[in-house]
Structures are given as structure tokens and as C-alpha cells.
Motif scaffolding. Structure first.
Motif, PDB file in Angstrom:
ATOM      1  N   LYS A 347       0.824  -1.196   0.000  1.00 17.11           N
ATOM      2  CA  LYS A 347       0.000   0.000   0.000  1.00 17.11           C
ATOM      3  C   LYS A 347       0.865   1.255   0.000  1.00 17.11           C
ATOM      4  N   LYS A 348       0.287   2.351  -0.529  1.00 18.32           N
ATOM      5  CA  LYS A 348       1.033   3.600  -0.680  1.00 18.32           C
ATOM      6  C   LYS A 348       0.867   4.557   0.482  1.00 18.32           C
ATOM      7  N   ASP A 349      -0.243   4.496   1.166  1.00 22.52           N
ATOM      8  CA  ASP A 349      -0.542   5.483   2.206  1.00 22.52           C
ATOM      9  C   ASP A 349       0.084   5.068   3.525  1.00 22.52           C
ATOM     10  N   LEU A 350       1.012   5.889   4.012  1.00 24.43           N
ATOM     11  CA  LEU A 350       1.687   5.623   5.284  1.00 24.43           C
ATOM     12  C   LEU A 350       1.564   6.867   6.151  1.00 24.43           C
ATOM     13  N   GLU A 351       0.566   6.888   6.983  1.00 26.62           N
ATOM     14  CA  GLU A 351       0.337   8.040   7.838  1.00 26.62           C
ATOM     15  C   GLU A 351       1.320   8.045   8.995  1.00 26.62           C
ATOM     16  N   GLU A 352       1.908   9.201   9.274  1.00 26.97           N
ATOM     17  CA  GLU A 352       2.867   9.323  10.379  1.00 26.97           C
ATOM     18  C   GLU A 352       2.188   9.962  11.581  1.00 26.97           C
ATOM     19  N   ILE A 353       2.273   9.282  12.719  1.00 28.85           N
ATOM     20  CA  ILE A 353       1.631   9.740  13.946  1.00 28.85           C
ATOM     21  C   ILE A 353       2.645   9.651  15.075  1.00 28.85           C
ATOM     22  N   GLU A 354       2.645  10.615  15.981  1.00 25.58           N
ATOM     23  CA  GLU A 354       3.526  10.567  17.146  1.00 25.58           C
ATOM     24  C   GLU A 354       2.829   9.882  18.312  1.00 25.58           C
ATOM     25  N   LEU A 355       3.522   8.937  18.917  1.00 24.49           N
ATOM     26  CA  LEU A 355       3.007   8.239  20.099  1.00 24.49           C
ATOM     27  C   LEU A 355       3.465   9.003  21.342  1.00 24.49           C
ATOM     28  N   THR A 356       2.833  10.099  21.588  1.00 23.10           N
ATOM     29  CA  THR A 356       3.280  10.963  22.682  1.00 23.10           C
ATOM     30  C   THR A 356       2.953  10.392  24.047  1.00 23.10           C
ATOM     31  N   HIS A 357       2.049   9.399  24.117  1.00 22.30           N
ATOM     32  CA  HIS A 357       1.687   8.840  25.420  1.00 22.30           C
ATOM     33  C   HIS A 357       2.736   7.860  25.937  1.00 22.30           C
TER      34      HIS A 357
END
Length: 612
Positions: A347-357
Motif C-alpha cells: 500500500k502507498k498510504d503511510l500516515e505518520e503519527i507521534e506516540l506521545t503517550h
């Protein structure tokens, strides 16, 4: 979230990575600490949400630990020619061995045609005397974001009467922890295991853990499993059979084969994709901010990995990866390009999210076409690749994009700079493939060469620079010039560059204690910030460069041997490479690039020395 929709994470961390060992089954991998704890495990796939992630948060990340309750020392090793890990705890009164693996069926057996079961197996055996053991299984589902319930029930599948199992149920995944007890001595009874619920909510856990405390005696064995336990022998046979296919016969064979086994663990078998690492959010450097999610498939890094495996004769993995690439070519971007990275499912969509918890471990777009075409070129020379039909030469539109600025091989984040076509031409010639743009490609290749010689050469300091715009800044990526046949290693312009890189940073170079930095972060702004250590990849590139220059200068060949032998000292006790090495000699032992380049460096150095 659905477990079929991967997320990709970065986060801040402020300390370095403690040594971990990797086990895997070609679908996912787990990290095992020296003190017997599963610190990272995503199931069922590399890019699935984590179940254990204590490597990122010691309190609430989740773990599965098996540890003596008395003072002990440890020894750790992989079983020979295998990715099965053994940890031994020792003291005056006893020795206990914990064997960890993610099982898979051996090739050519009846079981090899069955679907892979996602098991985590931990076999505990007392070798001598007795040892009190404390077991904790504390899953933290969905990156420690989802709650779960825990129950202890009778295990009806066990042949042992009233044997228990623990069942963990979250919103998207259910796991059960079972145990099988045994005795290897006639006069010793199998041990008893009693699970107890354990409340870790004070540490931030979103559901109960389970624990078990027991004293095991010589001959007693307990096998803990998530799902049903397989036989250890079938898994070991798989790895033994696989590594025996290696064609390598040069020096440093043990290190080369350990690197090959480590690289094999990065392959996602269902699609042939190669992950950069099974980890996410680990810092590249002590206290640094460069903490990324590596559980995706980069074209560049995958090409490097397959390059090394093909060198050793492992062509099945290369064929599978090429099928993965062909699928991506059938679904190109709107401008005709392919991406620098995909999910392991393509797949092409790679969302970047910060695991701040999460606290972080202990509290802390590049030119892909060149590497891909180089890997393909090597494969068609020495391997039995699948048919390299005209689509590969035609559709990788290299001449249309080669003159565009990019973000460099290091994927910097601040600005694009100026930086494959040769391999496309060679493939077309070697395989007699149609090449309708031959004259255009030839002209473009020559133009690129002349432009690099004119714009990347720093006349004042007599070395090649990082980019056209920053020719005064050294970058160890130029070390690969003779490796990719851009120029001879004996060319004075290259040897001058090599000699400058070998100087210490204080004298304008990039080498410290026989280890090489990527570039000087105090001089080259990459848009990330922070400090970083020396790179295993760059050090081994330097070994290769010295090896090739050493054909003409024996002093450089001796330097190559010295630098390579010194680098081997930084392998951990089970033979895994680090990505970066701090001033104190510590680093993250999960670098596929270092293993790739170790294989290549050993191969070429052995050949040059006449040992292979």
C-alpha cells in the motif's frame, strides 16, 4: 483501528537503546532483552500494532518476562546456523536456559503447506541445580492504547490435569498464554505452574497481567506459548536448511552467515517485501530526536538487502522481491513514478503519527532508482532471477527524473539538492532487451558524469563534496563511487577524498576510532537536528573503498583489514550489527544496512586477499 491498516510512528526519546536480540518467522519479529524479557512484539505482521513495547515505555509499554528472582549472570547466543535465541541465567546454585523463537514450518515437510500460526514460544529448562523463576505476561494492546480483559481458565487442550491458561481479550485481538510442563529425568516430576492475576494499572496498564512464581529443578521444563507450542526442531531445521544454501566460502564466515540470517528475518514472506527493521520509534542516537518507524519497505534499503543475499546465492528472496516490485510498477503514481517506500502489503498510504503517550526508549525522498537497478543488474549477472522483461527497463523512467533535485540518500528533511541509468543500459545489453531510449540514456549518463566531476569536486580542498551546492562538506556516501563503478578507486580524486574522510573530525575528516560518520552534523544541516554517532554502514563502505584502492596500494588494503576487524569488535555477543555507535561504543543492534554492507565488505575483502 483495524489491524489491516498499519500506522507509522515517530516519537521523541532521550536515551540510547539497550541491547536486544531479534527472533522472527518472516511475518513479524520480537526483541528479547539480555535479562529475559520480550520488549517488542507486533502480531501478526511487522507493521501490526504492538502487543509488547516495553522498549519504548518501561512502565506501560507491555512485556513478557522470565527472570530468576535471585542474583544471576547471563549468557546469550543463537543456536548454530539459526535464528532461535538462547538465554542462560547462571549462579552458584543453578543454571536455567530460556529458548525463544517464533516457529515456522521447515521446507519440504507436510506442515509447510499449512497456514503459518502466529505463536511466540518460550521454553524454560533447568540445566543444573535449581532456580527460582518469576514470570510476567503483561500485554499492552494497540501500542498501549487499547484496554483488555484477562481471565485464568482451565486449559482443556492440555494433557496435564487442571492445567491453566490465561486469556487476554482486547477489542481487536485475543491472545491466550498456555504452558506445557515436562521432565527430562525419570526421577523428577514435571513442575506445576499456577497463574495469578497481576494488577499493573498503577503503572498505566489498561488491563490485568498474569504472573507465575516457581522454583524449577534440574530436568524440569516449562514451555510458555501464545497459541499452541510447536516443536523447536522443525523451526531449527528451517534455518539450518536455509543457511546451508549460502555460496560464501571466504574469511569471516561466521559473521557473514549471522548477518545473512539477520537479514532473512526482515523479509515479509507473504508479499516478498523487505522491512528496514521490525522496530518503531527507537532512537538512532543517545538522547536524539531521530526516532522513526522502520516497519515499511523502502525501495533503497530493500535493494541493499537483496544485493547482499544475492551475493551469497539466496535467489529465492530476490525473485520474491522482484514480484513485489512488478506489482508496484503495475500501480504507479499518476506521474509515472514509484514511491520511495510502501507498506509490507504494497500500500502507498503511510500516515505518520507521534506516540506521545509513551515515554520513549529509556525515557529518549532519495534516489531509489539507482539502488534498485544496481540490485537488478547484480541479480541478472549471478542469480537466476525471474524474467527481466522490458517493463523494468522501460518503466523506471530514470532519464526523465535523474536531473531533478532530491533529498539525498540520507532522506534529509530541509531542502532538495542535485545528485541509475548505467545499470538499465547494462541490463538491456546483457539480456538483449529492447531499449528504445538507448541513445538518450547514453547521452544522459555521460552528462551526469561530467556534471558531477565539474560541480561536486572541491578544487580548493581536493575532495568530492556532499552536493553541488555544498561541495565543501564531506559526506561518506561518496565512498561508494568505486563500488558502483562510477570511477576507479585508484583515481587520485577518489583517493584524495578517501584520505580526507579517514581524518578525524577535528582535522576536517569523518573518522573517529576507526569508525566513520555519515557527515558532520555541525556543518551539514539536514533539517533534523541533534547529535548522531558513527555509522556502521559508512564504516563498512570505507572498508570496501580501502579494499578496492588496496589493489594498487597495499597500505590501504592493510588499513581495510584493520578497520574491518575493529568493526567486528562492535558486534554484540550474538553477532548483530549496530546502526550507529556512540562514543562509549553503544548503539542499536538492529541495522539491516550494516549487515548488508558487512556481507559485501567481507566478500570483496576476502576475494582481494585471495581467501575466496
Amino acid at each position: 483501528m483495524s489491524y489491516s491498516e498499519p500506522e507509522f510512528f515517530s516519537m521523541k526519546a532521550n536515551v540510547h537503546v539497550k541491547a536486544k536480540r531479534r527472533i522472527g518467522n518472516l511475518h513479524t519479529a520480537a526483541l528479547v532483552s539480555i535479562d529475559g524479557s520480550i520488549e517488542s512484539y507486533c502480531v501478526p505482521d511487522f507493521d501490526s500494532p504492538s502487543v509488547f513495547a516495553r522498549i519504548l515505555d518501561k512502565d506501560k509499554g507491555g512485556h513478557f518476562s522470565i527472570t530468576p528472582t535471585v542474583a544471576f549472570s547471563t549468557k546469550q547466543n543463537y543456536l548454530p546456523s539459526s535464528n532461535i535465541l538462547q538465554t542462560k541465567f547462571l549462579n552458584e546454585k543453578g543454571v536455567v536456559s530460556v529458548t525463544d523463537f517464533l516457529p515456522r514450518q521447515a521446507r519440504g515437510t507436510a506442515a509447510s503447506n499449512k497456514p503459518l500460526l502466529h505463536w511466540l514460544v518460550r521454553r524454560v529448562e533447568v540445566i543444573r541445580g535449581r532456580m527460582p523463576i518469576f514470570v510476567q505476561c503483561a500485554p499492552a494492546f494497540n501500542y498501549a492504547r487499547s484496554s483488555h480483559t484477562t481471565s485464568i481458565v482451565e486449559d482443556s487442550s492440555s494433557s496435564v490435569s487442571q492445567q491453566q491458561k490465561a486469556v487476554f481479550v482486547s477489542d481487536a485481538l485475543t491472545l491466550d498464554l498456555r504452558c506445557v510442563t515436562d521432565s527430562l529425568l525419570d526421577n523428577v516430576q514435571p513442575p506445576e505452574v499456577n497463574f495469578q492475576l497481576l494488577d499493573l494499572s498503577a503503572k498505566g496498564h489498561k488491563g490485568p497481567a498474569v504472573s507465575a512464581e516457581m522454583t524449577l529443578y534440574e530436568g524440569q521444563v516449562v514451555t510458555f506459548v501464545l497459541r499452541s507450542p510447536p516443536t523447536e526442531e522443525s523451526t531449527n531445521k528451517y534455518w539450518n536448511d536455509w543457511i546451508r544454501n549460502s555460496h560464501y566460502s571466504g574469511s569471516w564466515k561466521e559473521a557473514v552467515h549471522r548477518s545473512a540470517l539477520a537479514l532473512k528475518l526482515l523479509i515479509y514472506e507473504p508479499t516478498g517485501a523487505v522491512v528496514a527493521s521490525p522496530t518503531f520509534s527507537l532512537p538512532e542516537y543517545i538522547g536524539g530526536t531521530r526516532n522513526w518507524d522502520y516497519r515499511a519497505s523502502w525501495i533503497r534499503d530493500s535493494s541493499f538487502t537483496l544485493y547482499a543475499l544475492v551475493r551469497l546465492g539466496f535467489t529465492h528472496e530476490a525473485n520474491a522481491y522482484m514480484e513485489f516490485i512488478f506489482e508496484r510498477l503495475r500501480n504507479k503514481n499518476s506521474d509515472g513514478s514509484i514511491q520511495i517506500m510502501y507498506t509490507i502489503h504494497g500500500k502507498k498510504d503511510l500516515e505518520e503519527i507521534e506516540l506521545t503517550h509513551l515515554d520513549g526508549h529509556k525515557g529518549s525522498k532519495p534516489d531509489i532508482y539507482g539502488e534498485l537497478m544496481d540490485c537488478i543488474y547484480l541479480g541478472q549477472k549471478i542469480a537466476d532471477f525471474i524474467v527481466l522483461n522490458r517493463v523494468l527497463v522501460r518503466e523506471l523512467y530514470v532519464s526523465d527524473i535523474i536531473m531533478q533535485p532530491d533529498l539525498s540518500i540520507w532522506e534529509v528533511r530541509n531542502k532538495k539538492r542535485q545528485v541509475a541509468i548505467d545499470r538499465g543500459l547494462r541490463i538491456a545489453d546483457k539480456r538483449s532487451l529492447p531499449c528504445p531510449k538507448r541513445n538518450e540514456w547514453l547521452a544522459t549518463r555521460d552528462e551526469i558524469y561530467e556534471e558531477i566531476m565539474a560541480k561536486a569536486w572541491n578544487k580548493e580542498h581536493q575532495h568530492f563534496g556532499q552536493s553541488y551546492e555544498e561541495a565543501g562538506i564531506l559526506d561518506s556516501a561518496v565512498l561508494i563511487m568505486p563500488l558502483v563503478f562510477f570511477m576507479q578507486a585508484s583515481d587520485p580524486r577518489f583517493t584524495n577524498t578517501l584520505k580526507q574522510i579517514l581524518k578525524t573530525p577535528e582535522r576536517g575528516g569523518l573518522t573517529s576510532n576507526n569508525l566513520v560518520f555519515r557527515y558532520d552534523v555541525h556543518k551539514a544541516d539536514d533539517g533534523v537536528g541533534g547529535e548522531e554517532g558513527t555509522f556502521g554502514l559508512c564504516t563498512l563502505w570505507c572498508v570496501e573503498a580501502l579494499t578496492r584502492a588496496g589493489k594498487y596500494d597495499r597500505g590501504m588494503l592493510h588499513k581495510a583489514v584493520s578497520m574491518f576487524e575493529d568493526f567486528l569488535l562492535y558486534l554484540n555477543h550474538v553477532g548483530l550489527c549496530t546502526e550507529e555507535i556512540s562514543e562509549a561504543g553503544e548503539g542499536n543492534p538492529l541495522s539491516h544496512c550494516s549487515h548488508v554492507t558487512l556481507i559485501s565488505a567481507a566478500y570483496n575483502l576476502s576475494r582481494t586477499l585471495g581467501y575466496a
